[in-house]
Design a protein around this motif. Structure first.
Motif, PDB file in Angstrom:
ATOM      1  N   GLU A  90     -16.370  36.701  -5.834  1.00 29.88           N
ATOM      2  CA  GLU A  90     -16.968  35.458  -6.341  1.00 29.88           C
ATOM      3  C   GLU A  90     -15.896  34.395  -6.550  1.00 29.88           C
ATOM      4  N   LYS A  91     -14.759  34.853  -7.059  1.00 28.58           N
ATOM      5  CA  LYS A  91     -13.631  33.913  -7.252  1.00 28.58           C
ATOM      6  C   LYS A  91     -13.213  33.298  -5.920  1.00 28.58           C
ATOM      7  N   GLU A  92     -13.320  34.107  -4.867  1.00 31.09           N
ATOM      8  CA  GLU A  92     -12.947  33.600  -3.532  1.00 31.09           C
ATOM      9  C   GLU A  92     -14.046  32.726  -2.935  1.00 31.09           C
ATOM     10  N   ALA A 145     -16.458  40.382  -8.820  1.00 34.31           N
ATOM     11  CA  ALA A 145     -15.779  39.285  -9.524  1.00 34.31           C
ATOM     12  C   ALA A 145     -14.704  38.680  -8.622  1.00 34.31           C
ATOM     13  N   LYS A 146     -13.975  39.557  -7.949  1.00 32.49           N
ATOM     14  CA  LYS A 146     -12.894  39.078  -7.077  1.00 32.49           C
ATOM     15  C   LYS A 146     -13.470  38.225  -5.927  1.00 32.49           C
TER      16      LYS A 146
END
Ligand code: M6R
Length: 608
Positions: free
Chosen positions: A114-116, A111-112
């Motif tokens: 993907e956010k980046e 998730a982290k």
């Protein structure tokens, strides 16, 4: 279970990688993939199914490369598909990784990332590692790997290559075995020495939290904080013929027939010359502690757990020390009581079974002394234990454990004699128990020489859908083992029970279509098992009995008898299990099953 091979050197990578990964096929897998660095790019192929499918896809493009990584995957996160097969890449396609183990915080990391802005192509936990390394890349690949691994929770054995720092192959280990092989102007990475034995016998076993940076000529080992670690080079003691079929149709059959030698090897150098006192080198430094232990807990899984049950009977009968045998998977998640004088014995052929490894870590935290009984030298369980005994059975390739089981019983017997010596148990030392083990290899050979009798029985019953295996005393765990052998390789449903339990339920199943295998050797509980045979016969069940040579009455009571030589009760399981191994093998072959690589099974279960 998953397999890793990596290569960097002056030779062509493709043949090394393919021949290496083929040697790990026995561990079980459902897909495979390869990536090599060539010129200014990484070329990769993946396929579902057998390695031969991957080979069909690899063309001449792979031939010139001298470094690469290859992997066999056994699905845990995400179905066995081409997308989920390793190697996995970062977004730029410049970093390729293969991974054994499980990344426990992958949901959070994914998730982290993907956010980046990272794009994921697979459903696997493994892919996060490639993206994480990409996110940390500044100058060198090893620095990026170190920074990435600090964020990772879980278990990993990793092989990594990158186009941005070519000429380096990186290995990293935490909780999943990884070995570096050292050749002439070449280095290898593997999760199992069998893969590289053809090329080198010099190996370095990486420990948890270690990273090895390999070039053609050099190896540098550090921890994740970049502190340099100097490693010992070990020499593998066995040869290639040990991992080849040597004329046998299957590894399982070869390993069944290797049992006389494996048993001899398990005793080698362990008896004092000219007497029967037992010395075990791996326990020497702990004699003072072992002299005073008052309780033993054995943890293991599968076949090794069955050997543990035999150990319980043996140690309680001969030494009077209370023993409990636990499934490692249960032990690790409850709150087991460990007292000051408790010894935990971990039995594991591979030494890599995740549940058994976790169980010893739990027990160690609670203060128990850990003794390992493993076959694979350098394996995680053997290395983490406080002391241990190796089986010396040679590599076991067939997924169904055979020679490891009988060697485990022999080694537990030697442990019993060793404890008797250091604890001054005169009764055990004064009878002729010790010499009985020395007779066993010849007795096993006598059984193997009558394999044709088992083939005849197998032909009669190969089409049956169900089997019951019953035994009492030392032969109860043998009944469990016989049933496990049959079900795992022939897919025939089989249950093992202590014979007296039959009337508490399984008796309802008995009719003419239910063959029952009785292990009915002439021991303390023989008269009891005769009554159980009667109960089956009166209900029309077919009976196959494993009986002692001197028994001349049983043939009148049962449909088929297979006779085995006589020994003391504690050693009978080594003999009584051999016909059951052969029966399972022969029926599986007749049913055209993939004996060495049964469906859904892995040789070493390195995930929960
Ligand atoms: O390597 P280990 O002895 O720890 O393995 C334990 C089990 O996974 C293993 O015995 C398994 O049950 C085999 N398939 C039995 O033939």
């Amino acid at each position: 279970m998953c397999g890793i091979v990596g290569y960097i050197g002056e030779n062509k990578a493709r043949p090394v990688l393919i021949s290496g990964i083929k040697r790990l096929e026995y561990r079980g897998y459902d897909s495979a993939g390869i990536a090599v660095i060539k010129d200014n790019g990484i070329i990769c192929e993946k396929s579902v199914g057998q390695i031969c499918e991957l080979e069909k896809k690899i063309n001449g493009k792979f031939d010139k490369s001298t470094m690469g990584i290859i992997h066999t995957r056994w699905a845990t996160h995400g179905a066995p598909t081409v997308e989920n097969a390793h190697p996995h890449f970062d977004c730029s396609g410049k970093i390729a990784i293969v991974h054994n183990g499980i990344i426990e915080n992958y949901n959070y990391l994914k998730a982290k990332l993907e956010k980046e802005g990272h794009n994921f192509k697979s459903e696997t936990d493994s892919e996060v590692i490639a993206h994480l390394i990409e996110s940390h890349f500044e100058e060198t690949l090893e620095d990026a790997v170190r920074r990435a691994l600090k964020e990772v929770e879980g278990a990993y054995g990793l092989a990594i290559i990158s186009l941005d720092d070519p000429g380096k192959l990186i290995a990293a280990r935490h909780g999943s075995q990884l070995i570096v092989g050292i050749g002439k102007k070449e280095h290898f990475i593997t999760s199992d020495v069998a893969a590289i034995l053809e090329y080198t016998k010099n190996v370095v076993y990486l420990d948890d939290n270690e990273i090895a940076v390999l070039t053609r000529d050099n190896m540098k080992t550090t921890d994740v904080d970049n502190v340099q670690i100097s490693k010992r080079i070990d020499e593998i003691q066995w040869n290639l013929d040990k991992i080849e079929k040597s004329g046998y149709k299957h590894f399982m059959l070869k390993e069944i027939h290797e049992q006389p030698q494996a048993l001899r090897d398990s005793m080698l150098g362990r008896y004092e010359k000219d007497n029967n006192l037992v010395h075990l080198g791996g326990l020497k430094d702990k004699e003072n502690v072992l002299r005073n232990i008052r309780r033993i807990i054995i943890v293991a899984c599968g076949t090794s757990w069955h050997a543990g049950l035999i150990g319980e009977y043996m140690i309680e009968e001969h030494l009077g020390i209370p023993v409990e045998v636990e499934y490692a998977s249960e032990f690790r998640y409850r709150n087991p009581v460990i007292e000051e004088d408790t010894m935990v014995v971990a039995i594991s052929q591979s030494g890599e079974t995740a549940d058994t490894l976790a169980a010893i870590r739990e027990a160690s935290k609670k203060g128990a002394i850990i003794l390992s009984i493993c076959n694979v030298v350098g394996s995680s369980i053997a290395r983490e234990a406080d002391c241990g005994i190796f089986l010396h059975a040679g590599p076991e390739i067939g997924v169904a454990s055979t020679k490891a089981f009988t060697s485990q019983i022999a080694v537990i017997f030697l442990l019993t004699l060793f404890l008797a010596r250091i604890r001054g148990n005169r009764e055990v030392l004064s009878n002729d128990m010790a010499s009985k083990l020395k007779e066993i290899p010849k007795q096993v050979q006598k059984i193997l020489d009558r394999e044709d009798q088992i083939i005849k029985i197998a032909q009669l019953y190969k089409d049956n859908g169900n089997f019951l295996y019953l035994g009492r005393g030392y032969n109860y765990p043998v009944a469990l083992e016989g049933a496990l052998k049959l079900k795992e390789i022939s897919y025939i449903h089989a249950e093992g029970y202590p014979a007296a339990e039959m009337k508490h339920g399984p008796i309802a199943l008995i009719d003419k279509n239910m063959p029952v295998v009785f292990i009915a050797t002439t021991d303390k509980v023989y008269s009891k098992i005769l009554s159980n045979i009667e109960e089956v016969r009166t209900r029309g069940g077919k009976v196959i009995a494993i009986a002692s040579e001197s028994n001349n009455e049983i043939s009148k009571l049962v449909d088929h008898v297979f006779y085995i030589p006589e020994t003391i009760d504690a050693l009978t399981p080594i003999l009584s299990v051999i016909p059951l191994q052969l029966l399972a093998y022969q029926m599986a072959v007749m049913r055209r099953c993939d004996v060495d690589k049964p469906r859904n099974l892995a040789k070493s279960v390195t995930v929960e």
